[in-house]
Design a protein around this motif. Structure first.
Motif, mmCIF file in Angstrom:
data_model
loop_
_atom_site.group_PDB
_atom_site.id
_atom_site.type_symbol
_atom_site.label_atom_id
_atom_site.label_comp_id
_atom_site.label_asym_id
_atom_site.label_seq_id
_atom_site.Cartn_x
_atom_site.Cartn_y
_atom_site.Cartn_z
ATOM 1 N N TYR A 1 1.235 5.447 -9.459
ATOM 2 C CA TYR A 1 0.375 4.648 -10.623
ATOM 3 C C TYR A 1 -1.101 4.817 -10.476
ATOM 4 C CZ TYR A 1 -0.991 0.863 -13.614
ATOM 5 O OH TYR A 1 -1.606 0.197 -14.881
ATOM 6 N N ASP A 2 -1.691 4.819 -9.350
ATOM 7 C CA ASP A 2 -3.234 5.021 -9.086
ATOM 8 C C ASP A 2 -3.496 6.389 -9.666
ATOM 9 O OD1 ASP A 2 -3.313 2.372 -7.929
ATOM 10 O OD2 ASP A 2 -3.450 2.955 -5.866
ATOM 11 N N TYR A 3 -2.826 7.429 -9.280
ATOM 12 C CA TYR A 3 -2.832 8.703 -9.685
ATOM 13 C C TYR A 3 -3.021 8.943 -11.107
ATOM 14 C CZ TYR A 3 -2.656 13.966 -10.557
ATOM 15 O OH TYR A 3 -2.744 14.871 -11.121
ATOM 16 N N TYR A 4 -1.759 8.130 -11.749
ATOM 17 C CA TYR A 4 -2.014 8.008 -13.148
ATOM 18 C C TYR A 4 -3.011 7.205 -13.934
ATOM 19 C CZ TYR A 4 -0.368 6.226 -17.850
ATOM 20 O OH TYR A 4 -0.215 5.661 -19.206
ATOM 21 N N GLY B 1 -7.244 -1.327 10.249
ATOM 22 C CA GLY B 1 -6.556 -0.641 11.544
ATOM 23 C C GLY B 1 -5.336 -0.194 11.423
ATOM 24 N N SER B 2 -4.420 -0.033 10.573
ATOM 25 C CA SER B 2 -3.196 0.633 10.643
ATOM 26 C C SER B 2 -2.950 2.057 10.031
ATOM 27 C CB SER B 2 -2.191 -0.485 9.911
ATOM 28 O OG SER B 2 -0.915 0.083 10.107
ATOM 29 N N ASP B 3 -1.903 2.539 9.858
ATOM 30 C CA ASP B 3 -1.444 3.840 9.115
ATOM 31 C C ASP B 3 -0.710 3.507 8.028
ATOM 32 O OD1 ASP B 3 0.753 3.710 10.374
ATOM 33 O OD2 ASP B 3 0.224 5.443 11.820
ATOM 34 N N SER B 4 -0.062 4.646 7.333
ATOM 35 C CA SER B 4 0.740 4.281 6.295
ATOM 36 C C SER B 4 2.176 3.924 6.644
ATOM 37 C CB SER B 4 0.789 5.588 5.544
ATOM 38 O OG SER B 4 1.400 6.702 6.246
ATOM 39 N N ASN B 5 2.542 3.905 7.939
ATOM 40 C CA ASN B 5 3.824 3.407 8.559
ATOM 41 C C ASN B 5 3.555 1.868 8.872
ATOM 42 O OD1 ASN B 5 5.164 5.777 7.903
ATOM 43 N ND2 ASN B 5 4.030 6.725 9.975
ATOM 44 N N GLY B 6 2.360 1.595 8.848
ATOM 45 C CA GLY B 6 1.998 0.249 9.475
ATOM 46 C C GLY B 6 2.173 0.036 10.840
ATOM 47 N N VAL C 1 8.759 3.095 -18.606
ATOM 48 C CA VAL C 1 8.854 3.698 -17.642
ATOM 49 C C VAL C 1 8.521 2.813 -16.323
ATOM 50 C CG1 VAL C 1 8.187 5.830 -16.034
ATOM 51 C CG2 VAL C 1 8.581 6.107 -18.501
ATOM 52 N N GLY C 2 9.170 2.522 -15.303
ATOM 53 C CA GLY C 2 8.675 1.934 -14.312
ATOM 54 C C GLY C 2 7.312 2.316 -13.425
ATOM 55 N N PHE C 3 6.449 1.939 -13.272
ATOM 56 C CA PHE C 3 5.646 2.631 -12.535
ATOM 57 C C PHE C 3 5.430 1.937 -11.219
ATOM 58 C CE2 PHE C 3 3.540 5.812 -15.146
ATOM 59 C CZ PHE C 3 3.688 5.322 -16.113
ATOM 60 N N GLU C 4 4.323 0.548 -11.145
ATOM 61 C CA GLU C 4 4.201 0.103 -10.012
ATOM 62 C C GLU C 4 5.495 -0.967 -9.729
ATOM 63 O OE1 GLU C 4 3.306 -0.558 -7.130
ATOM 64 O OE2 GLU C 4 1.277 -0.264 -7.632
ATOM 65 N N ASN C 5 6.059 -0.694 -8.633
ATOM 66 C CA ASN C 5 7.068 -1.548 -8.278
ATOM 67 C C ASN C 5 7.090 -2.465 -6.971
ATOM 68 O OD1 ASN C 5 8.171 0.419 -7.073
ATOM 69 N ND2 ASN C 5 9.978 0.821 -8.363
ATOM 70 N N GLY D 1 6.384 -4.780 4.248
ATOM 71 C CA GLY D 1 6.837 -3.644 4.698
ATOM 72 C C GLY D 1 7.250 -2.721 3.287
ATOM 73 N N ASP D 2 7.701 -3.376 2.329
ATOM 74 C CA ASP D 2 8.044 -2.694 1.090
ATOM 75 C C ASP D 2 6.818 -2.062 0.429
ATOM 76 O OD1 ASP D 2 10.859 -3.117 1.411
ATOM 77 O OD2 ASP D 2 10.701 -4.828 0.098
ATOM 78 N N SER D 3 5.857 -2.905 0.796
ATOM 79 C CA SER D 3 4.350 -2.282 -0.046
ATOM 80 C C SER D 3 3.730 -1.251 0.900
ATOM 81 C CB SER D 3 3.520 -3.486 -0.012
ATOM 82 O OG SER D 3 4.447 -4.716 -1.026
ATOM 83 N N LEU D 4 3.856 -1.184 2.070
ATOM 84 C CA LEU D 4 3.131 -0.097 2.935
ATOM 85 C C LEU D 4 3.183 1.066 2.279
ATOM 86 C CD1 LEU D 4 4.724 -0.943 6.475
ATOM 87 C CD2 LEU D 4 2.236 -1.064 5.644
ATOM 88 N N ASP D 5 1.913 1.731 1.759
ATOM 89 C CA ASP D 5 1.703 2.787 1.116
ATOM 90 C C ASP D 5 2.835 3.272 0.183
ATOM 91 O OD1 ASP D 5 0.217 5.196 0.801
ATOM 92 O OD2 ASP D 5 1.386 6.173 2.503
ATOM 93 N N SER D 6 3.149 2.464 -0.862
ATOM 94 C CA SER D 6 4.319 2.555 -1.628
ATOM 95 C C SER D 6 4.013 3.898 -2.420
ATOM 96 C CB SER D 6 4.345 1.436 -2.474
ATOM 97 O OG SER D 6 5.227 1.659 -3.649
ATOM 98 N N TRP D 7 4.979 4.618 -2.697
ATOM 99 C CA TRP D 7 5.085 5.761 -3.545
ATOM 100 C C TRP D 7 4.828 5.449 -4.823
ATOM 101 C CZ3 TRP D 7 7.756 7.441 -7.945
ATOM 102 C CH2 TRP D 7 7.639 8.782 -8.017
#
Length: 148
Positions: free
Chosen positions: A137-140, A46-51, A28-32, A126-132
């Motif tokens: 994966y952190d929750y897992y 000093g940012s938020d989840s949207n960068g 299963v692909g977790f962290e990508n 940008g692809d890494s910002l608060d990645s789902w």
């Protein structure tokens, strides 16, 4: 990894090469995400989840670009030792040593101009910002390790 005396020292190359959680063969692909850029890290800079722009987040981007360009100039010194070890049978080459070496070399984006590299690195950020996938994966990991 080699130390300044040329001795091999241990480092977990799995994430960098072939067996990161998002690239497990048949798994299963977790962290990508290209890098771990969590809400907590974004908050610290000093940012938020949207960068959202901030002086520290802009500085972070500059450092990422400079670091990528510096590593890119030394890519042969990074890729060659990996190429030598590709047929070692180490677990980090489980997906195929030659394929791992080609993928590592490609990550340096050798065909791009320096200007294009700037856009490439900004895209990675940008692809890494608060990645789902990072959050999942952190929750897992928290559940698996009994942290929750």
């Amino acid at each position: 990894m080699l130390d300044d005396q040329g001795r091999v020292i241990h480092i977990d190359f799995g994430f960098m090469l072939t067996n990161a959680p998002g690239r497990l063969p048949g798994g299963v692909g977790f962290e990508n995400a290209p890098m771990k850029l969590t809400r907590e890290v974004l908050e610290v800079i000093g940012s938020d989840s949207n960068g959202a722009p901030s002086e520290m987040f802009d500085y972070f981007k500059v450092l990422c670009i400079q670091g990528f360009l510096a590593a890119r100039k030394q890519r042969d010194r990074i890729v060659t030792p990996v190429q030598v070890m590709a047929r070692s049978g180490f677990p980090c080459f489980q997906g195929g040593g030659d394929r791992a070496v080609r993928a590592l070399a490609a990550r340096f984006a050798p065909a791009l101009s320096e200007g294009e590299v700037v856009q490439h690195v900004l895209g990675l950020i940008g692809d890494s910002l608060d990645s789902w996938s990072t959050r999942q994966y952190d929750y897992y990991q928290r559940v698996l390790n009994g942290i929750l």
